[in-house]
Design an enzyme around this catalytic site. Structure first.
Site, PDB file in Angstrom:
ATOM      1  N   LYS A 181      22.422   4.943 -26.974  1.00 49.27           N
ATOM      2  CA  LYS A 181      21.480   4.834 -25.854  1.00 49.27           C
ATOM      3  C   LYS A 181      20.738   3.487 -25.893  1.00 49.27           C
ATOM      4  O   LYS A 181      20.792   2.767 -26.886  1.00 49.27           O
ATOM      5  CB  LYS A 181      20.505   6.015 -25.892  1.00 49.27           C
ATOM      6  CG  LYS A 181      21.205   7.394 -25.832  1.00 49.27           C
ATOM      7  CD  LYS A 181      21.739   7.745 -24.453  1.00 49.27           C
ATOM      8  CE  LYS A 181      22.847   8.755 -24.464  1.00 49.27           C
ATOM      9  NZ  LYS A 181      22.484  10.152 -24.488  1.00 49.27           N
TER      10      LYS A 181
HETATM   11  C1  LIG Z   1      22.928  11.701 -24.432  1.00 53.13           C
HETATM   12  C2  LIG Z   1      22.488  12.599 -23.339  1.00 53.13           C
HETATM   13  C3  LIG Z   1      21.703  13.735 -23.584  1.00 53.13           C
HETATM   14  C4  LIG Z   1      21.493  14.302 -24.961  1.00 53.13           C
HETATM   15  O1  LIG Z   1      20.794  13.470 -25.800  1.00 53.13           O
HETATM   16  P1  LIG Z   1      20.685  13.919 -27.350  1.00 53.13           P
HETATM   17  O2  LIG Z   1      19.627  12.999 -27.874  1.00 53.13           O
HETATM   18  O3  LIG Z   1      22.031  13.680 -27.952  1.00 53.13           O
HETATM   19  O4  LIG Z   1      20.273  15.328 -27.377  1.00 53.13           O
HETATM   20  C5  LIG Z   1      21.189  14.434 -22.510  1.00 53.13           C
HETATM   21  N1  LIG Z   1      21.454  14.068 -21.246  1.00 53.13           N
HETATM   22  C6  LIG Z   1      22.235  13.007 -20.965  1.00 53.13           C
HETATM   23  C7  LIG Z   1      22.464  12.644 -19.531  1.00 53.13           C
HETATM   24  C8  LIG Z   1      22.796  12.251 -22.003  1.00 53.13           C
HETATM   25  O5  LIG Z   1      23.606  11.221 -21.726  1.00 53.13           O
END
Ligand SMILES: *Cc1c(COP(=O)(O)O)cnc(C)c1O
Length: 372
Positions: A181
């Site tokens: 991210k």
């Molecule tokens: C990555 C992601 C999540 C989940 O994030 P985590 O930190 O892995 O729980 C939720 N929603 C979207 C749209 C994502 O891309």
């Protein structure tokens, strides 16, 4: 040439910050997490921040802190990562999927309106690829039916649309600091909320329902703690928080580099058969996706990989995944826009460390395979 799908942006200072924590007394949630929460509140302009170990946990804790549970429905777009819907199930409620705007892939406010029932408690839009959902329209809808509004901001730390930033119109916005991210520490997440009470409840739920966390127990003379409610265990520790604190200061520069790459991609694909989603407002620029002919998409993925271009699919429509089909009875045709996007999407390499030459190579390669 080989262009990785993703390379992270941690630097020597981030690594030194972790080493400092490792040499300290505290490894779990303590002063560094508190410092990150303070700085994230400053960055987002939303005063109450709770750091947890994933976005999934942040969304579940938020829903539970808002009192969403068994018997309640939460409206979620069908084009997203599974966690946007599974967090609702983990909170004990039912996800009600709706279709998305065919151009942006974000929740269609009119589809959300049609999905409201007497059991609806909340709307959970996703800022897909970094482009914010239409928060103004969703705020109006939420007010009309007295619903909570919770944002999945996993793709959108930096975005803005119609003068609205994440967390500013909603009850809470939830972030992911997962490895790939825009703001990353391996595994991590946070919720931001304008309501102090929601943050307080979510904090209690995120640490066993205990009245004191480890730092609270450590400082001062011993005092008993109590268990006030049944909680989960998803607090963020200082080791991970140490990777986040200084990244916040670099976010805008990293975004600017992705914005330059985004423009380069857009120019490179202009006038070709490489279709792309529409960007509205300031995108957080988390993912760069292109849309292929659905009959050819699955053949283009390995062709790109063989040419050295890292790819991913973000995402296939979630209602067609096995568990969702079997649990809720979804079938092809239920959410045509989400399905069309899911059948066409290819995510391309898109990160600040990517060079102009690498970007040009990806453009050339994609244009080549799309031509066929
Ligand atoms: C990555 C992601 C999540 C989940 O994030 P985590 O930190 O892995 O729980 C939720 N929603 C979207 C749209 C994502 O891309």
């Amino acid at each position: 040439m080989k262009v990785e799908f993703y390379r992270h942006n941690l630097d020597e200072q981030d690594i030194a910050n972790v080493v400092k924590v490792l040499h300290s007394v505290f490894l779990t949630t303590g002063p560094v997490t508190a410092e990150f929460e303070r700085r994230f509140a400053e960055y987002t302009g939303v005063p109450n921040v709770l750091a947890v170990n994933s976005c999934t946990a942040a969304m579940q804790m938020t829903l539970m802190a808002l009192g969403v549970g068994p018997g309640d429905e939460v409206i979620v777009p069908a084009m997203t990562f599974i966690a946007s819907a599974t967090c609702v199930v983990h909170a004990g409620a039912t996800p009600v999927l709706v279709d998305v705007d065919p151009e942006t892939g974000c929740m269609d406010p009119e589809a959300a309106r049609r999905a409201v029932t007497p059991r609806t408690k909340a709307i959970l839009p996703v800022h897909l690829y970094g482009v914010m959902a239409d928060m103004k329209a969703l705020r109006v809808l939420a007010d009309e039916h007295k619903l909570f509004l919770v944002e999945d901001c996993a793709h959108c730390v930096e975005g803005e649309r119609d003068g609205v930033r994440p967390g500013h119109l909603s009850d809470a916005a939830c972030y992911s600091f997962y490895a790939t991210k825009n703001l990353a520490c391996g595994e991590g997440g946070a919720l931001i909320t304008r309501h102090e009470e929601v943050a307080r409840k979510a904090k209690l739920l995120s640490l066993h329902g205990m009245s004191k966390n480890a730092a609270g127990r450590y400082h001062g003379l011993y005092q008993h703690w109590d268990m006030l409610t049944l909680g989960w265990k998803c607090n963020l520790d200082d080791i991970h928080s140490a990777l986040l604190v200084d990244q916040l200061g670099r976010l805008d520069a990293l975004w600017a580099r992705r914005n330059t790459l985004w423009k380069r991609y857009e120019q490179g694909f202009e006038g070709t058969n490489v279709a792309r989603p529409k960007v509205v407002g300031k995108s957080g620029h988390h993912l760069y996706t292109v849309w292929a002919d659905p009959a050819r998409r699955d053949a283009l993925l390995p062709a790109l990989q063989q040419a050295g271009v890292g790819v991913a699919v973000n995402f296939r429509a979630i209602h067609l995944l096995e568990w969702f089909r079997e649990t809720f009875g979804f079938k092809p045709g239920d959410f045509p826009n989400a399905e069309a996007i899911g059948d066409r999407t290819i995510s391309l390499p898109f990160y600040p460390k990517m060079t102009d030459a690498e970007c040009d190579y990806v453009i050339e390669t994609v244009r080549g395979v799309f031509k066929g």
